[in-house]
Write an enzyme that holds these catalytic residues in place. Structure first.
Site, mmCIF file in Angstrom:
data_model
loop_
_atom_site.group_PDB
_atom_site.id
_atom_site.type_symbol
_atom_site.label_atom_id
_atom_site.label_comp_id
_atom_site.label_asym_id
_atom_site.label_seq_id
_atom_site.Cartn_x
_atom_site.Cartn_y
_atom_site.Cartn_z
ATOM 1 N N HIS A 1 -8.512 -4.612 -0.938
ATOM 2 C CA HIS A 1 -7.159 -4.125 -0.669
ATOM 3 C C HIS A 1 -6.590 -4.724 0.614
ATOM 4 O O HIS A 1 -5.394 -5.034 0.685
ATOM 5 C CB HIS A 1 -7.174 -2.600 -0.592
ATOM 6 C CG HIS A 1 -5.821 -1.986 -0.382
ATOM 7 N ND1 HIS A 1 -4.778 -2.164 -1.268
ATOM 8 C CD2 HIS A 1 -5.339 -1.209 0.627
ATOM 9 C CE1 HIS A 1 -3.712 -1.515 -0.826
ATOM 10 N NE2 HIS A 1 -4.018 -0.935 0.325
ATOM 11 N N SER B 1 0.837 -1.192 0.000
ATOM 12 C CA SER B 1 0.000 0.000 0.000
ATOM 13 C C SER B 1 0.880 1.253 0.000
ATOM 14 O O SER B 1 1.773 1.377 -0.834
ATOM 15 C CB SER B 1 -0.958 -0.041 1.190
ATOM 16 O OG SER B 1 -1.979 0.929 1.067
ATOM 17 N N ASP C 1 -8.955 -6.059 -5.241
ATOM 18 C CA ASP C 1 -8.565 -4.728 -4.755
ATOM 19 C C ASP C 1 -9.179 -3.648 -5.645
ATOM 20 O O ASP C 1 -8.914 -3.594 -6.841
ATOM 21 C CB ASP C 1 -7.035 -4.617 -4.763
ATOM 22 C CG ASP C 1 -6.502 -3.413 -4.004
ATOM 23 O OD1 ASP C 1 -7.252 -2.449 -3.789
ATOM 24 O OD2 ASP C 1 -5.315 -3.443 -3.621
#
Length: 352
Positions: free
Chosen positions: A319, A136, A290
């Site tokens: 995600h 991320s 995601d």
């Protein structure tokens, strides 16, 4: 057991914007023992609301018998500059005023954060990193760092992230900041400024972190008679309140802006020219469900980094699958290292 440490940088630190900090502190954790050749270093970059305790929030990857066993590896993770887990951030005392920074804390980019990490690395005299690992926001920082210092890293494991933050992702972040701005306390200089707005921001973010199927599986009502007080509604409230107990609106604002700034092609002639600087062997991992960092972004990286590996993670968690599906991620990393070993053996056979 992991060790928690603090690094103090006592010189002026110039940011990409031209603003400065009069020094900073980074809180960091280490796990395992550095070997005699200092060649077993794994550096972890954490996500937006994460901290340096990687062995807790990514416990499936670190520990005895796991892919990064402390008996074999020396793992390090620093709480990001601007954070609220021991590193210098908006709630820290400004040594020039002897008051908390609050709203006066300067805006950061991922490049600023990476530069602070690299100062810590230099202090620790780590001249080579075996693997740089991040997911991320941490994946953005890891990619930026690997481009800035291509000779430093042997391997890059880049999880659920991208080369440039998307318009979609920026829109999600700005919507969350709108919620913080709507909180009438946001303009005050207090530790809890914007706290109610932060709760709403987190609830919005959950919709980008998860997936339709995940909510249906975990939050749908079991019966047919409910007309109010839905499980999904109380879950959103719970998530907002949970974050507000451990985080602050200033850091949330600051790091979401850092995420928005991510573009490895900035001032480098574009993304593809920037990626050409990479010398680390790269593994790009995406989560099929995601919606915040869609898997197309990781496929793009794989397609534009010659010799890289790619793995797709199956998950209903969206995600957040990058934190949940550690068995699949571990196997992808193991396969990545095996692939390299097989390639070396094949090369040795060819030259013999």
């Amino acid at each position: 057991m992991p060790t928690n440490l603090t690094y103090h940088y006592n010189k002026e630190f110039v940011l990409e914007s031209g603003a400065t900090l009069p020094g900073f502190v980074l809180n960091y954790s280490t796990f395992g023992t550095l070997n005699s050749t200092r060649s077993n270093v794994i550096w972890v970059c954490h996500a937006l609301t994460g901290n340096s305790d990687f062995y807790e929030w990514w416990e499936g990857l670190f520990g005895a018998g796991k892919v990064y066993d402390p008996a074999e590896w020396f793992v390090i993770c620093a709480n990001t500059l601007g954070g609220c887990y021991g590193s210098t951030g908006p709630l820290s005392i400004n040594p020039e005023t002897q008051q908390p920074y609050y709203h006066t804390f300067p805006q950061l980019t991922n490049r600023d954060i990476v530069n602070s990490f690299d100062l810590l690395r230099q202090e620790l005299e780590l001249e080579q990193i075996h693997t740089l690992l991040g997911g991320s926001l941490g994946g953005q920082q890891a990619l930026e760092w690997a481009i800035q210092k291509p000779e430093l890293f042997q391997h890059l494991v880049h999880v659920a992230s991208n080369a440039r933050h998307s318009a979609w992702g920026i829109a999600f972040n700005e919507t969350q900041r709108m919620a913080i701005r709507q909180d009438q306390t946001w303009n005050t200089d207090t530790e809890t400024a914007g706290q109610e707005g932060l709760k709403t921001a987190r609830a919005i973010a959950m919709l980008s972190y998860r997936h339709y199927v995940c909510y249906e599986n975990t939050q749908q009502e079991p019966g047919n008679s409910i007309t109010d007080n839905y499980r999904a509604a109380t879950y959103q409230v719970y998530q907002g309140e949970k974050l507000a107990k451990r985080f602050n609106a200033y850091t949330y604002w600051l790091l979401s802006k850092a995420m928005d700034s991510h573009n490895v092609g900035r001032d480098r002639g574009g993304i593809q020219k920037a990626l050409a600087h990479l010398k680390a062997r790269c593994l790009f991992i995406g989560v099929e469900s995601d919606v915040l960092f869609p898997i197309e972004e990781q496929r793009f990286l794989h397609e534009h980094v010659p010799g890289s590996d790619f793995a797709a993670v199956k998950s209903c968690y969206g995600h957040d699958g990058f934190l949940v599906e550690t068995d699949q991620i571990s196997q992808a990393i193991i396969n990545f290292y095996k692939h390299e070993t097989a390639a070396v053996l094949n090369y040795e056979k060819q030259i013999c």
